[in-house]
Design a protein around this motif. Sequence first.
Motif, PDB file in Angstrom:
ATOM      1  N   VAL A 176       3.305  29.214   4.207  1.00  0.00           N
ATOM      2  CA  VAL A 176       2.288  30.382   4.538  1.00  0.00           C
ATOM      3  C   VAL A 176       2.588  30.602   5.918  1.00  0.00           C
ATOM      4  O   VAL A 176       2.547  31.638   6.211  1.00  0.00           O
ATOM      5  CB  VAL A 176       0.830  30.062   4.320  1.00  0.00           C
ATOM      6  N   ALA A 177       2.769  29.665   6.721  1.00  0.00           N
ATOM      7  CA  ALA A 177       3.055  30.065   8.244  1.00  0.00           C
ATOM      8  C   ALA A 177       4.548  30.556   8.376  1.00  0.00           C
ATOM      9  O   ALA A 177       4.483  31.545   9.251  1.00  0.00           O
ATOM     10  CB  ALA A 177       3.103  28.638   8.982  1.00  0.00           C
ATOM     11  N   MET A 178       5.453  30.415   7.562  1.00  0.00           N
ATOM     12  CA  MET A 178       6.606  31.082   7.551  1.00  0.00           C
ATOM     13  C   MET A 178       6.344  32.858   7.285  1.00  0.00           C
ATOM     14  O   MET A 178       6.900  33.472   7.818  1.00  0.00           O
ATOM     15  CB  MET A 178       7.892  30.454   6.599  1.00  0.00           C
ATOM     16  N   GLN A 179       5.569  32.828   6.260  1.00  0.00           N
ATOM     17  CA  GLN A 179       5.303  34.050   5.733  1.00  0.00           C
ATOM     18  C   GLN A 179       4.783  35.097   6.962  1.00  0.00           C
ATOM     19  O   GLN A 179       4.843  36.199   7.270  1.00  0.00           O
ATOM     20  CB  GLN A 179       4.429  34.216   4.525  1.00  0.00           C
ATOM     21  N   THR A 180       3.810  34.418   7.536  1.00  0.00           N
ATOM     22  CA  THR A 180       2.969  34.996   8.847  1.00  0.00           C
ATOM     23  C   THR A 180       3.972  35.184  10.112  1.00  0.00           C
ATOM     24  O   THR A 180       3.776  36.471  10.499  1.00  0.00           O
ATOM     25  CB  THR A 180       2.026  33.819   9.345  1.00  0.00           C
ATOM     26  N   THR A 181       5.157  34.502   9.985  1.00  0.00           N
ATOM     27  CA  THR A 181       6.256  34.753  11.206  1.00  0.00           C
ATOM     28  C   THR A 181       7.078  35.833  10.534  1.00  0.00           C
ATOM     29  O   THR A 181       7.655  36.566  11.562  1.00  0.00           O
ATOM     30  CB  THR A 181       6.809  33.471  11.522  1.00  0.00           C
ATOM     31  N   LEU A 182       7.175  36.109   9.314  1.00  0.00           N
ATOM     32  CA  LEU A 182       8.304  36.967   8.775  1.00  0.00           C
ATOM     33  C   LEU A 182       7.823  38.297   8.502  1.00  0.00           C
ATOM     34  O   LEU A 182       8.650  39.225   8.873  1.00  0.00           O
ATOM     35  CB  LEU A 182       8.682  36.279   7.312  1.00  0.00           C
ATOM     36  N   PHE A 183       6.446  38.241   8.185  1.00  0.00           N
ATOM     37  CA  PHE A 183       6.079  39.714   7.875  1.00  0.00           C
ATOM     38  C   PHE A 183       6.014  40.618   9.082  1.00  0.00           C
ATOM     39  O   PHE A 183       6.461  41.880   8.924  1.00  0.00           O
ATOM     40  CB  PHE A 183       4.686  39.631   7.370  1.00  0.00           C
ATOM     41  N   PRO A 184       5.576  40.280  10.322  1.00  0.00           N
ATOM     42  CA  PRO A 184       5.824  41.028  11.580  1.00  0.00           C
ATOM     43  C   PRO A 184       7.057  41.705  11.859  1.00  0.00           C
ATOM     44  O   PRO A 184       7.309  42.853  12.070  1.00  0.00           O
ATOM     45  CB  PRO A 184       5.290  40.370  12.647  1.00  0.00           C
ATOM     46  N   GLN A 185       8.117  40.767  11.431  1.00  0.00           N
ATOM     47  CA  GLN A 185       9.476  41.286  11.597  1.00  0.00           C
ATOM     48  C   GLN A 185       9.877  42.465  10.514  1.00  0.00           C
ATOM     49  O   GLN A 185      10.491  43.387  10.696  1.00  0.00           O
ATOM     50  CB  GLN A 185      10.511  40.149  11.516  1.00  0.00           C
ATOM     51  N   LEU A 186       9.314  42.080   9.074  1.00  0.00           N
ATOM     52  CA  LEU A 186       9.483  43.338   8.271  1.00  0.00           C
ATOM     53  C   LEU A 186       8.891  44.541   8.623  1.00  0.00           C
ATOM     54  O   LEU A 186       9.107  45.652   8.429  1.00  0.00           O
ATOM     55  CB  LEU A 186       8.981  42.789   7.113  1.00  0.00           C
ATOM     56  N   ASN A 187       7.694  44.386   9.230  1.00  0.00           N
ATOM     57  CA  ASN A 187       6.898  45.434   9.796  1.00  0.00           C
ATOM     58  C   ASN A 187       7.610  46.200  10.727  1.00  0.00           C
ATOM     59  O   ASN A 187       7.570  47.724  10.787  1.00  0.00           O
ATOM     60  CB  ASN A 187       5.494  44.912  10.068  1.00  0.00           C
ATOM     61  N   THR A 188       8.282  45.713  11.683  1.00  0.00           N
ATOM     62  CA  THR A 188       9.037  46.209  12.607  1.00  0.00           C
ATOM     63  C   THR A 188      10.336  47.147  12.032  1.00  0.00           C
ATOM     64  O   THR A 188      10.334  48.144  12.408  1.00  0.00           O
ATOM     65  CB  THR A 188       9.625  45.250  13.398  1.00  0.00           C
ATOM     66  N   LEU A 189      11.092  46.586  11.059  1.00  0.00           N
ATOM     67  CA  LEU A 189      11.879  47.154  10.371  1.00  0.00           C
ATOM     68  C   LEU A 189      11.623  48.347   9.545  1.00  0.00           C
ATOM     69  O   LEU A 189      12.123  49.302   9.571  1.00  0.00           O
ATOM     70  CB  LEU A 189      12.572  46.105   9.305  1.00  0.00           C
ATOM     71  N   LEU A 190      10.259  48.235   8.931  1.00  0.00           N
ATOM     72  CA  LEU A 190       9.724  49.492   8.332  1.00  0.00           C
ATOM     73  C   LEU A 190       9.268  50.686   9.368  1.00  0.00           C
ATOM     74  O   LEU A 190       9.675  51.775   8.944  1.00  0.00           O
ATOM     75  CB  LEU A 190       8.492  49.222   7.363  1.00  0.00           C
ATOM     76  N   ARG A 191       8.994  50.170  10.332  1.00  0.00           N
ATOM     77  CA  ARG A 191       8.536  51.364  11.556  1.00  0.00           C
ATOM     78  C   ARG A 191       9.835  51.859  12.027  1.00  0.00           C
ATOM     79  O   ARG A 191       9.894  52.960  12.210  1.00  0.00           O
ATOM     80  CB  ARG A 191       8.015  50.657  12.673  1.00  0.00           C
ATOM     81  N   GLY A 197       0.855  51.597   4.641  1.00  0.00           N
ATOM     82  CA  GLY A 197      -0.365  51.093   3.890  1.00  0.00           C
ATOM     83  C   GLY A 197       0.002  49.776   2.806  1.00  0.00           C
ATOM     84  O   GLY A 197      -1.083  48.941   2.600  1.00  0.00           O
ATOM     85  N   LEU A 198       0.941  50.093   2.123  1.00  0.00           N
ATOM     86  CA  LEU A 198       1.379  49.046   1.158  1.00  0.00           C
ATOM     87  C   LEU A 198       1.682  47.638   1.754  1.00  0.00           C
ATOM     88  O   LEU A 198       1.251  46.725   1.391  1.00  0.00           O
ATOM     89  CB  LEU A 198       2.574  49.596   0.547  1.00  0.00           C
ATOM     90  N   TYR A 199       2.410  47.830   2.943  1.00  0.00           N
ATOM     91  CA  TYR A 199       2.738  46.614   3.780  1.00  0.00           C
ATOM     92  C   TYR A 199       1.337  45.787   4.247  1.00  0.00           C
ATOM     93  O   TYR A 199       1.144  44.667   3.848  1.00  0.00           O
ATOM     94  CB  TYR A 199       3.383  46.946   5.010  1.00  0.00           C
ATOM     95  N   SER A 200       0.514  46.803   4.709  1.00  0.00           N
ATOM     96  CA  SER A 200      -0.932  46.141   5.067  1.00  0.00           C
ATOM     97  C   SER A 200      -1.676  45.422   4.102  1.00  0.00           C
ATOM     98  O   SER A 200      -2.166  44.340   4.183  1.00  0.00           O
ATOM     99  CB  SER A 200      -1.629  47.169   5.597  1.00  0.00           C
ATOM    100  N   VAL A 201      -1.437  45.942   2.658  1.00  0.00           N
ATOM    101  CA  VAL A 201      -2.166  45.234   1.759  1.00  0.00           C
ATOM    102  C   VAL A 201      -1.259  43.850   1.350  1.00  0.00           C
ATOM    103  O   VAL A 201      -2.113  42.969   1.258  1.00  0.00           O
ATOM    104  CB  VAL A 201      -2.464  46.121   0.554  1.00  0.00           C
ATOM    105  N   LEU A 202      -0.120  44.211   1.242  1.00  0.00           N
ATOM    106  CA  LEU A 202       0.731  42.752   0.904  1.00  0.00           C
ATOM    107  C   LEU A 202       0.416  41.821   2.056  1.00  0.00           C
ATOM    108  O   LEU A 202       0.425  40.554   1.755  1.00  0.00           O
ATOM    109  CB  LEU A 202       2.002  43.290   0.712  1.00  0.00           C
ATOM    110  N   LEU A 203       0.147  42.209   3.406  1.00  0.00           N
ATOM    111  CA  LEU A 203       0.137  41.094   4.310  1.00  0.00           C
ATOM    112  C   LEU A 203      -0.992  40.362   4.065  1.00  0.00           C
ATOM    113  O   LEU A 203      -1.151  38.955   4.483  1.00  0.00           O
ATOM    114  CB  LEU A 203      -0.134  42.038   5.633  1.00  0.00           C
ATOM    115  N   TRP A 204      -2.059  40.820   3.610  1.00  0.00           N
ATOM    116  CA  TRP A 204      -3.441  40.075   3.118  1.00  0.00           C
ATOM    117  C   TRP A 204      -3.245  39.270   1.886  1.00  0.00           C
ATOM    118  O   TRP A 204      -3.706  38.309   1.529  1.00  0.00           O
ATOM    119  CB  TRP A 204      -4.671  41.018   3.251  1.00  0.00           C
ATOM    120  N   VAL A 205      -2.720  40.121   0.890  1.00  0.00           N
ATOM    121  CA  VAL A 205      -2.724  39.674  -0.593  1.00  0.00           C
ATOM    122  C   VAL A 205      -1.921  38.345  -0.613  1.00  0.00           C
ATOM    123  O   VAL A 205      -2.170  37.375  -1.387  1.00  0.00           O
ATOM    124  CB  VAL A 205      -2.258  40.741  -1.569  1.00  0.00           C
ATOM    125  N   ILE A 206      -0.492  38.596  -0.169  1.00  0.00           N
ATOM    126  CA  ILE A 206       0.484  37.584  -0.508  1.00  0.00           C
ATOM    127  C   ILE A 206       0.271  36.217  -0.079  1.00  0.00           C
ATOM    128  O   ILE A 206       0.335  35.001  -0.642  1.00  0.00           O
ATOM    129  CB  ILE A 206       1.904  38.034  -0.025  1.00  0.00           C
TER     130      ILE A 206
END
Length: 337
Positions: free
Chosen positions: A40-55, A3-12
């Motif tokens: 910002v585009a780099m963040q959009t590419t990086l965040f899904p990979q971080l999400n995968t690591l969290l999973r 849940g925290l990741y989902s919030v950061l995905l939109w806030v950052i």
Amino acid sequence: MQGLYSVLLWVIPALTYLLGGVLFIKGLGDLTIGTLVAFVAMQTTLFPQLNTLLRVATQVRASLALFTRVFEYLDLDIPIKEAANARTFPGGRARGHISFEGVTFTYPSARKATIEDVSFEVPCGAHIALVGSTGSGKTTLGYLLSRLYDVSEGRIRIDGIDVRELKLDALAGAVGVVTQETYLLHASIAENLRFVMPEASEADMIAACEIAQIHAHIESLPNGYDTVVGERGYRFSGGEKQRLAIARTILRDPPILVLDEATSALDTVTERAMGGALRSLSEGRTTISIAHRLSTVRDADQILVVKSGRICERGTYDELLAAGGEFSRLATGERRS
């Protein structure tokens, strides 16, 4: 964490645009609009990979908890052990004579005995039925015969040999059990049937399924006997799973059958057809039927009525019905329901 990741995905990204806009308007640094958009585009590419690591981390934690339980089970001491001088049946196959001699049994941690001083004999090829109200101890007697538990007192003999003196493979080969709850593997129908007899031919499987009244249904499936039943057989109804379990036992051809509510999930029409099939199957082998529905044990050679862990009545269906005792009370209650 998710849940925290989902919030950061939109806030950052929003904060990035806000901070970048302020810096650009005030002319601080060498920040350009292109640099801001690229960041910002780099963040959009990086965040899904971080999400995968969290999973992955979540899955690892869940797996560690599961493995802890698995290893706890593997470390448990096996209560049923084969005797050092265990033997097999003379000739390699049991004849099927069963005797319970003063059997008493108490489940581990239970205060009261479930079975108390039970004695009876089942001659070779005879059909005995165990009936009684829920919790009377009928199923426990079946467990003791197949040695899922050891008796607390007394002994159970097959062909004069105490079951505790038999090799576990010999006992498993002598007693075939069909329970109310079926156990099917996540594999094809053929693999589930061959689990008990790997060398069984297709003709053997078909013959067993015909007796169990399931062959026609299997043939109607697109993949026939290669159909995958699913985890615990979820792709089949309760009655179909029960008939597959019966077919699997038939295929093994044990000299002793224990049918513990083996037709409980069948409709009336199929149950009648199965009744004739099971009567044919029971010929020449010792059969113990455990039943709630008294109508299913009319043809038993002898009926034993179990109450509070003891045998309170013995006799044929008509004899017990005329006696007006516990069996008659159960039969009257069944007709009213």
